[in-house]
Motif scaffolding. Sequence first.
Motif, PDB file in Angstrom:
ATOM      1  N   LEU A  44       0.833  -1.205   0.000  1.00 13.62           N
ATOM      2  CA  LEU A  44       0.000   0.000   0.000  1.00 13.62           C
ATOM      3  C   LEU A  44       0.867   1.255   0.000  1.00 13.62           C
ATOM      4  O   LEU A  44       0.554   2.231  -0.696  1.00 13.62           O
ATOM      5  CB  LEU A  44      -0.927  -0.015   1.214  1.00 13.62           C
ATOM      6  CG  LEU A  44      -2.048  -1.062   1.182  1.00 13.62           C
ATOM      7  CD1 LEU A  44      -2.855  -1.014   2.471  1.00 13.62           C
ATOM      8  CD2 LEU A  44      -2.968  -0.805  -0.014  1.00 13.62           C
ATOM      9  N   ALA A  45       1.967   1.253   0.770  1.00  7.11           N
ATOM     10  CA  ALA A  45       2.837   2.425   0.780  1.00  7.11           C
ATOM     11  C   ALA A  45       3.462   2.645  -0.591  1.00  7.11           C
ATOM     12  O   ALA A  45       3.578   3.788  -1.068  1.00  7.11           O
ATOM     13  CB  ALA A  45       3.918   2.256   1.844  1.00  7.11           C
ATOM     14  N   ALA A  46       3.860   1.570  -1.267  1.00 10.17           N
ATOM     15  CA  ALA A  46       4.435   1.703  -2.600  1.00 10.17           C
ATOM     16  C   ALA A  46       3.405   2.213  -3.603  1.00 10.17           C
ATOM     17  O   ALA A  46       3.738   2.977  -4.517  1.00 10.17           O
ATOM     18  CB  ALA A  46       5.002   0.363  -3.058  1.00 10.17           C
ATOM     19  N   ALA A  47       2.139   1.816  -3.437  1.00  9.30           N
ATOM     20  CA  ALA A  47       1.096   2.263  -4.366  1.00  9.30           C
ATOM     21  C   ALA A  47       0.684   3.706  -4.105  1.00  9.30           C
ATOM     22  O   ALA A  47       0.272   4.417  -5.031  1.00  9.30           O
ATOM     23  CB  ALA A  47      -0.123   1.341  -4.257  1.00  9.30           C
ATOM     24  N   VAL A  48       0.789   4.166  -2.876  1.00  5.15           N
ATOM     25  CA  VAL A  48       0.334   5.511  -2.533  1.00  5.15           C
ATOM     26  C   VAL A  48       1.421   6.559  -2.747  1.00  5.15           C
ATOM     27  O   VAL A  48       1.155   7.670  -3.219  1.00  5.15           O
ATOM     28  CB  VAL A  48      -0.175   5.533  -1.071  1.00  5.15           C
ATOM     29  CG1 VAL A  48      -0.458   6.956  -0.613  1.00  5.15           C
ATOM     30  CG2 VAL A  48      -1.431   4.679  -0.935  1.00  5.15           C
ATOM     31  N   CYS A  49       2.675   6.226  -2.406  1.00  7.14           N
ATOM     32  CA  CYS A  49       3.768   7.197  -2.550  1.00  7.14           C
ATOM     33  C   CYS A  49       3.996   7.519  -4.023  1.00  7.14           C
ATOM     34  O   CYS A  49       4.096   6.613  -4.868  1.00  7.14           O
ATOM     35  CB  CYS A  49       5.035   6.663  -1.903  1.00  7.14           C
ATOM     36  SG  CYS A  49       4.955   6.560  -0.097  1.00  7.14           S
ATOM     37  N   GLU A  50       4.125   8.780  -4.304  1.00  8.07           N
ATOM     38  CA  GLU A  50       4.178   9.236  -5.699  1.00  8.07           C
ATOM     39  C   GLU A  50       5.435   8.780  -6.420  1.00  8.07           C
ATOM     40  O   GLU A  50       5.389   8.415  -7.594  1.00  8.07           O
ATOM     41  CB  GLU A  50       4.096  10.766  -5.728  1.00  8.07           C
ATOM     42  CG  GLU A  50       4.175  11.359  -7.129  1.00  8.07           C
ATOM     43  CD  GLU A  50       4.146  12.870  -7.109  1.00  8.07           C
ATOM     44  OE1 GLU A  50       4.141  13.468  -8.193  1.00  8.07           O
ATOM     45  OE2 GLU A  50       4.124  13.438  -6.000  1.00  8.07           O
ATOM     46  N   HIS A  51       6.565   8.766  -5.753  1.00  8.60           N
ATOM     47  CA  HIS A  51       7.838   8.500  -6.423  1.00  8.60           C
ATOM     48  C   HIS A  51       8.320   7.065  -6.261  1.00  8.60           C
ATOM     49  O   HIS A  51       9.410   6.735  -6.713  1.00  8.60           O
ATOM     50  CB  HIS A  51       8.915   9.440  -5.870  1.00  8.60           C
ATOM     51  CG  HIS A  51       8.557  10.889  -5.993  1.00  8.60           C
ATOM     52  ND1 HIS A  51       8.622  11.580  -7.177  1.00  8.60           N
ATOM     53  CD2 HIS A  51       8.102  11.779  -5.062  1.00  8.60           C
ATOM     54  CE1 HIS A  51       8.242  12.834  -6.989  1.00  8.60           C
ATOM     55  NE2 HIS A  51       7.924  12.986  -5.708  1.00  8.60           N
ATOM     56  N   ALA A  52       7.509   6.221  -5.619  1.00 11.81           N
ATOM     57  CA  ALA A  52       7.922   4.826  -5.413  1.00 11.81           C
ATOM     58  C   ALA A  52       7.696   4.024  -6.686  1.00 11.81           C
ATOM     59  O   ALA A  52       6.851   4.356  -7.521  1.00 11.81           O
ATOM     60  CB  ALA A  52       7.150   4.214  -4.247  1.00 11.81           C
ATOM     61  N   ASP A  53       8.445   2.953  -6.838  1.00 10.78           N
ATOM     62  CA  ASP A  53       8.277   2.057  -7.979  1.00 10.78           C
ATOM     63  C   ASP A  53       6.972   1.288  -7.832  1.00 10.78           C
ATOM     64  O   ASP A  53       6.584   0.902  -6.715  1.00 10.78           O
ATOM     65  CB  ASP A  53       9.444   1.071  -8.058  1.00 10.78           C
ATOM     66  CG  ASP A  53      10.758   1.773  -8.372  1.00 10.78           C
ATOM     67  OD1 ASP A  53      10.724   2.761  -9.127  1.00 10.78           O
ATOM     68  OD2 ASP A  53      11.816   1.336  -7.861  1.00 10.78           O
ATOM     69  N   PRO A  54       6.299   0.991  -8.952  1.00 12.89           N
ATOM     70  CA  PRO A  54       5.016   0.284  -8.879  1.00 12.89           C
ATOM     71  C   PRO A  54       5.170  -1.127  -8.324  1.00 12.89           C
ATOM     72  O   PRO A  54       6.217  -1.762  -8.452  1.00 12.89           O
ATOM     73  CB  PRO A  54       4.542   0.252 -10.334  1.00 12.89           C
ATOM     74  CG  PRO A  54       5.322   1.310 -11.027  1.00 12.89           C
ATOM     75  CD  PRO A  54       6.622   1.403 -10.324  1.00 12.89           C
TER      76      PRO A  54
END
Length: 658
Positions: free
Chosen positions: A465-475
Amino acid sequence: MIAARIRWPSRLFSRSARPGPPPERSPGDRQDRPTPPEGWRRWLWPLIVVVAAAVFLLLLLVPGREGPSLSYSDFLRRVDDDKVKSVTINDRGGVQGTYRDGGHFTSQIPTALDTSRLNARLQDHDVKITGSQQRAGGGVGNTLLALLFVFLPVLILIGFFLWAGRRAAGSLGGGLSSIGRSRAKIIEAERPTTRFPDVAGYEGVKQEVSEIVDFLRRPERYAAAGAKGPRGVIMVGPPGTGKTLLARAVAGEAQVPFLSVTGSAFVEMFVGVGASRVRDLFQEAAKRAPSIVFIDEIDALGARRAGGHPGGNDEREQTLNQLLAEMDGFDPRSGIVVLAATNRPEALDPALLRPGRFDRQVTVPLPNQKERAAILRVHARDKNVADDVDWEVVARATPGFSGADLANLVNEAAINAVRADRATVDAHDLDAARDRVLLGRRDSSNALLPEERRSVAVHESGHALAAAVCEHADPVAKVTILPAGPSLGITEQLPESERHLYSESYLTDLLTVRLAGRAAELVVFGEGSTGAANDLAGATQIATRMVREFGLSSELGPIGYADGTPQYLGGHGLDEMLRRPYSEATQRAMDEEVARLVREAEHRAVELLRGHRAALDRLADLLVARETVDGAVVLDILREHGPGGPGEHPDRSGGDGG
């Protein structure tokens, strides 16, 4: 450790390239050295010794001229019967006699009896009497026995030394006289079959080394302009990136003899042997000029000399000095080019890297996404690959992989297909092989307790969820709670494109995603667990580099303490601690800043997941039921259970609450 999260390696924080299979060798490769003796020749001298001993024993056991031994009574009886023609009596009473019909016998005169009448008795029967100085029993058999005891040990020792010398000659490639000769593999002009098209990708590197090919093919062009061709080129880079393969491609393109040797082949316990081998190597190259000398793992030979410690390693330093002299001494017009490869350029002696010896340093980096796709296609030529395999997708999923890693990946996929009784490699096989290479074997017997499954599901849901919500994180590509290797759960992220620069926003989001698993445990269970140990170590490493190397600390400011030397084989270790260029007070400030960054990232992750608590619970329940979900499911859950209600897209703005 309840749950561990493994991300796909990035170019910035990837671990050292894993060792893979060596580059494929040409079938025509051979080592130009004398053929070792046939097997039967090794046993020739031991066989001669055994045969000689057998002959001696046979002569000892076979009766000779002495004939059978008679008792003294039988001897007298045969004298009385006029059967004895002559006797030879020695000073010890030993008798060797001859019958009148031509036979022979031996006997012994008892010294305790009165034998004074024996002489008259023999004369009465016309027996010829002869005296002798020999000992009794000193016939041919005893003589041979004495010779056997004297000379057999000597013969055995001579045979052993000859046999050991033959064995040493085979291992040294020519005997003790050739111990100082070079052990280079010499491949003549027609032998190298590797060409630049066989080396997928690396167009920039191939352009760098193509001038070597042009110089060896047409040296008159350089002579006309007064230019000197490159004398030495050293290729540096992580293990498995194809440095040796590139050297073979240069030899194949230039169509010149190729002398290949490893740096460890010069290192011996005898002082002067390594230097002698260096001289012999360059003499062999001069005989075949124009030619290429390739020294693999040159750091074993060219490591820094120990300043201020004379005599620390005379043999290695003499060998290095000889190499430096040879590279200075050979005529550049002779057409000898020295190629070298190493994973440790920081360990090389500065005198070796100066212009005039190694004129160029070519970096062979880890392949980018486009090059990985090309390398995968090369290694899949001899595989039966299904039509659904998209090499671009596989390349995107393998950042940080070297060429050797990619070859191992394709081979593991083929093994996985055979394990499933199939002859075709499909996309699922490649995905399973990637997990096997990165995470280890998946053990189905490593069953989790129900409460552990729930904890792992919550932990991995937090990462996803953190990876999906954070704008600059990898999918997010996949989330699973199936144990594999040391990890009990994995959240896989695939970068959308190849990154070369990393912004502070990306690194901040990366820290948040790293700590989101622990944050999810705090939100749901109210306490953390040992499952976050790997995440905490990774986050601390990232925060440390942000503070110490990247100047991203508001407290320390734009100060960087990076070494600047590429470490292709891992970190700096103890050597870095002994020569760190900052004080204890600076180290304390660094520790405080690292702890602050990690705490802020954890706080941000906790607030973010509290704002998406419904999505967190739903994804954890789904993982408990299905064990594995892909990234599309994570986005669907966020749309359905986002903070604003169903239908809202996930917030990728990177805010604290989402």
